[in-house]
Design a protein around this motif. Structure first.
Motif, PDB file in Angstrom:
ATOM      1  N   VAL A  34       0.865  -1.208  -0.056  1.00 48.85           N
ATOM      2  CA  VAL A  34      -0.215   0.094  -0.067  1.00 48.85           C
ATOM      3  C   VAL A  34       0.763   1.221  -0.020  1.00 48.85           C
ATOM      4  CG1 VAL A  34      -1.646   1.270   1.580  1.00 48.85           C
ATOM      5  CG2 VAL A  34      -2.000  -1.246   1.098  1.00 48.85           C
ATOM      6  N   LEU A  35       1.976   1.197   0.744  1.00 48.77           N
ATOM      7  CA  LEU A  35       2.937   2.398   0.886  1.00 48.77           C
ATOM      8  C   LEU A  35       3.638   2.535  -0.474  1.00 48.77           C
ATOM      9  CD1 LEU A  35       3.529   4.176   2.862  1.00 48.77           C
ATOM     10  CD2 LEU A  35       5.440   2.894   3.512  1.00 48.77           C
ATOM     11  N   VAL A  36       4.008   1.675  -0.941  1.00 48.31           N
ATOM     12  CA  VAL A  36       4.712   1.488  -2.336  1.00 48.31           C
ATOM     13  C   VAL A  36       3.695   2.100  -3.467  1.00 48.31           C
ATOM     14  CG1 VAL A  36       5.620   0.353  -4.198  1.00 48.31           C
ATOM     15  CG2 VAL A  36       6.668  -0.081  -1.888  1.00 48.31           C
ATOM     16  N   CYS A  37       2.366   1.744  -3.425  1.00 50.34           N
ATOM     17  CA  CYS A  37       1.402   2.152  -4.290  1.00 50.34           C
ATOM     18  C   CYS A  37       0.975   3.575  -4.305  1.00 50.34           C
ATOM     19  CB  CYS A  37       0.071   1.342  -4.091  1.00 50.34           C
ATOM     20  SG  CYS A  37       0.112  -0.386  -5.002  1.00 50.34           S
ATOM     21  N   LEU A  38       0.850   4.135  -2.993  1.00 52.27           N
ATOM     22  CA  LEU A  38       0.760   5.439  -2.679  1.00 52.27           C
ATOM     23  C   LEU A  38       1.828   6.296  -3.116  1.00 52.27           C
ATOM     24  CD1 LEU A  38      -0.910   5.332   0.861  1.00 52.27           C
ATOM     25  CD2 LEU A  38      -1.870   6.078  -1.337  1.00 52.27           C
ATOM     26  N   GLY A  39       3.203   6.056  -2.663  1.00 54.16           N
ATOM     27  CA  GLY A  39       4.159   6.620  -3.245  1.00 54.16           C
ATOM     28  C   GLY A  39       4.395   6.635  -4.987  1.00 54.16           C
ATOM     29  N   LEU A  40       3.983   5.436  -5.535  1.00 58.00           N
ATOM     30  CA  LEU A  40       3.869   5.619  -6.815  1.00 58.00           C
ATOM     31  C   LEU A  40       3.040   6.383  -7.537  1.00 58.00           C
ATOM     32  CD1 LEU A  40       5.148   4.258  -9.620  1.00 58.00           C
ATOM     33  CD2 LEU A  40       3.255   2.313  -9.385  1.00 58.00           C
ATOM     34  N   LEU A  41       1.797   6.521  -6.852  1.00 60.23           N
ATOM     35  CA  LEU A  41       0.817   7.240  -7.345  1.00 60.23           C
ATOM     36  C   LEU A  41       0.978   8.767  -7.293  1.00 60.23           C
ATOM     37  CD1 LEU A  41      -2.423   7.536  -8.155  1.00 60.23           C
ATOM     38  CD2 LEU A  41      -2.938   7.589  -5.856  1.00 60.23           C
ATOM     39  N   ALA A  42       1.736   9.177  -6.134  1.00 57.46           N
ATOM     40  CA  ALA A  42       1.954  10.574  -6.092  1.00 57.46           C
ATOM     41  C   ALA A  42       2.911  10.645  -7.190  1.00 57.46           C
ATOM     42  CB  ALA A  42       2.574  10.855  -4.642  1.00 57.46           C
ATOM     43  N   TYR A  43       4.091   9.954  -7.395  1.00 55.42           N
ATOM     44  CA  TYR A  43       5.095  10.325  -8.250  1.00 55.42           C
ATOM     45  C   TYR A  43       4.577  10.316  -9.834  1.00 55.42           C
ATOM     46  CZ  TYR A  43       9.062   9.448 -11.497  1.00 55.42           C
ATOM     47  OH  TYR A  43       9.766   9.501 -12.543  1.00 55.42           O
ATOM     48  N   LEU A  44       3.712   9.502 -10.042  1.00 53.77           N
ATOM     49  CA  LEU A  44       2.888   9.298 -11.517  1.00 53.77           C
ATOM     50  C   LEU A  44       1.958  10.678 -11.850  1.00 53.77           C
ATOM     51  CD1 LEU A  44       2.254   5.755 -12.133  1.00 53.77           C
ATOM     52  CD2 LEU A  44       4.077   7.026 -12.961  1.00 53.77           C
ATOM     53  N   SER A  45       1.455  11.090 -10.754  1.00 55.06           N
ATOM     54  CA  SER A  45       0.609  12.228 -10.934  1.00 55.06           C
ATOM     55  C   SER A  45       1.470  13.509 -10.911  1.00 55.06           C
ATOM     56  CB  SER A  45      -0.470  12.381  -9.864  1.00 55.06           C
ATOM     57  OG  SER A  45       0.260  12.513  -8.501  1.00 55.06           O
ATOM     58  N   TRP A  46       2.468  13.659 -10.002  1.00 54.85           N
ATOM     59  CA  TRP A  46       3.613  14.820 -10.299  1.00 54.85           C
ATOM     60  C   TRP A  46       4.295  14.824 -11.516  1.00 54.85           C
ATOM     61  CZ3 TRP A  46       3.630  18.745  -7.078  1.00 54.85           C
ATOM     62  CH2 TRP A  46       4.645  19.630  -7.127  1.00 54.85           C
ATOM     63  N   SER A  47       4.618  13.790 -11.953  1.00 53.68           N
ATOM     64  CA  SER A  47       5.198  13.891 -13.410  1.00 53.68           C
ATOM     65  C   SER A  47       4.264  14.078 -14.305  1.00 53.68           C
ATOM     66  CB  SER A  47       5.704  12.513 -13.564  1.00 53.68           C
ATOM     67  OG  SER A  47       5.039  11.419 -13.620  1.00 53.68           O
ATOM     68  N   PHE A  48       2.801  13.745 -14.187  1.00 52.98           N
ATOM     69  CA  PHE A  48       1.978  14.134 -15.235  1.00 52.98           C
ATOM     70  C   PHE A  48       1.848  15.522 -15.303  1.00 52.98           C
ATOM     71  CE2 PHE A  48      -2.680  14.647 -16.382  1.00 52.98           C
ATOM     72  CZ  PHE A  48      -2.488  14.474 -17.786  1.00 52.98           C
ATOM     73  N   SER A  49       1.303  16.158 -14.118  1.00 52.81           N
ATOM     74  CA  SER A  49       1.038  17.641 -13.927  1.00 52.81           C
ATOM     75  C   SER A  49       0.978  18.145 -12.589  1.00 52.81           C
ATOM     76  CB  SER A  49      -0.386  17.837 -14.512  1.00 52.81           C
ATOM     77  OG  SER A  49      -0.798  19.192 -14.376  1.00 52.81           O
ATOM     78  N   PRO A  50       2.040  18.774 -12.138  1.00 56.09           N
ATOM     79  CA  PRO A  50       2.412  19.314 -10.948  1.00 56.09           C
ATOM     80  C   PRO A  50       1.033  20.081 -10.334  1.00 56.09           C
ATOM     81  CG  PRO A  50       4.489  19.567 -11.748  1.00 56.09           C
ATOM     82  CD  PRO A  50       3.349  19.139 -12.843  1.00 56.09           C
ATOM     83  N   ARG A  51       0.538  20.842 -11.303  1.00 57.12           N
ATOM     84  CA  ARG A  51      -0.772  21.800 -11.044  1.00 57.12           C
ATOM     85  C   ARG A  51      -1.913  20.902 -10.671  1.00 57.12           C
ATOM     86  NH1 ARG A  51       0.132  26.391 -15.339  1.00 57.12           N
ATOM     87  NH2 ARG A  51       2.097  27.373 -14.452  1.00 57.12           N
ATOM     88  N   LEU A  52      -2.051  19.988 -11.473  1.00 55.50           N
ATOM     89  CA  LEU A  52      -3.237  19.060 -10.964  1.00 55.50           C
ATOM     90  C   LEU A  52      -3.209  18.204  -9.746  1.00 55.50           C
ATOM     91  CD1 LEU A  52      -4.506  17.878 -14.632  1.00 55.50           C
ATOM     92  CD2 LEU A  52      -5.384  19.521 -13.068  1.00 55.50           C
TER      93      LEU A  52
END
Length: 112
Positions: A34-52
């Motif tokens: 769960v911790l790895v998935c949350l970190g991956l989700l944050a990384y992917l969303s930040w790399s897609f669009s920091p503003r969003l």
């Protein structure tokens, strides 16, 4: 009779001990996943669009705040929680349960 009862007690103890050890390992692995998935989700969303990502985090914070407010306030007499309040309360409860789970089982996670 005493030997059989003692052997049965020892067997029950060993089965319970092994079951608890397996459950502890499973819960620790689940917490790490769960911790790895949350970190991956944050990384992917930040790399897609920091503003969003920041806008989504703000909206999620507002929803969780509304859920906490709805959980800890007393509803008006004769009224029950409906609609958006019930949804945000469920989201807050799920988030709080996940946070407690991660605090208990992911604190000694070796995956960090």
């Amino acid at each position: 009779m005493g030997v059989r009862r003692a052997a049965k007690g020892i067997g029950d103890f060993l089965v319970e001990l092994v079951g608890e050890a397996v459950a502890e390992v499973f819960l620790s692995l689940l917490a790490c996943a769960v911790l790895v998935c949350l970190g991956l989700l944050a990384y992917l969303s930040w790399s897609f669009s920091p503003r969003l990502t920041l806008a989504g985090a703000g909206a999620l914070s507002l929803c969780l705040t509304h859920g906490a407010w709805g959980t800890f306030r007393n509803p008006a007499k004769g009224r029950r929680r409906r609609g958006m309040t019930a949804v945000t309360i469920a989201g807050f409860t799920l988030s709080a349960a996940t946070a407690v789970f991660l605090f208990l089982y992911a604190s000694d996670c070796g995956c960090l």
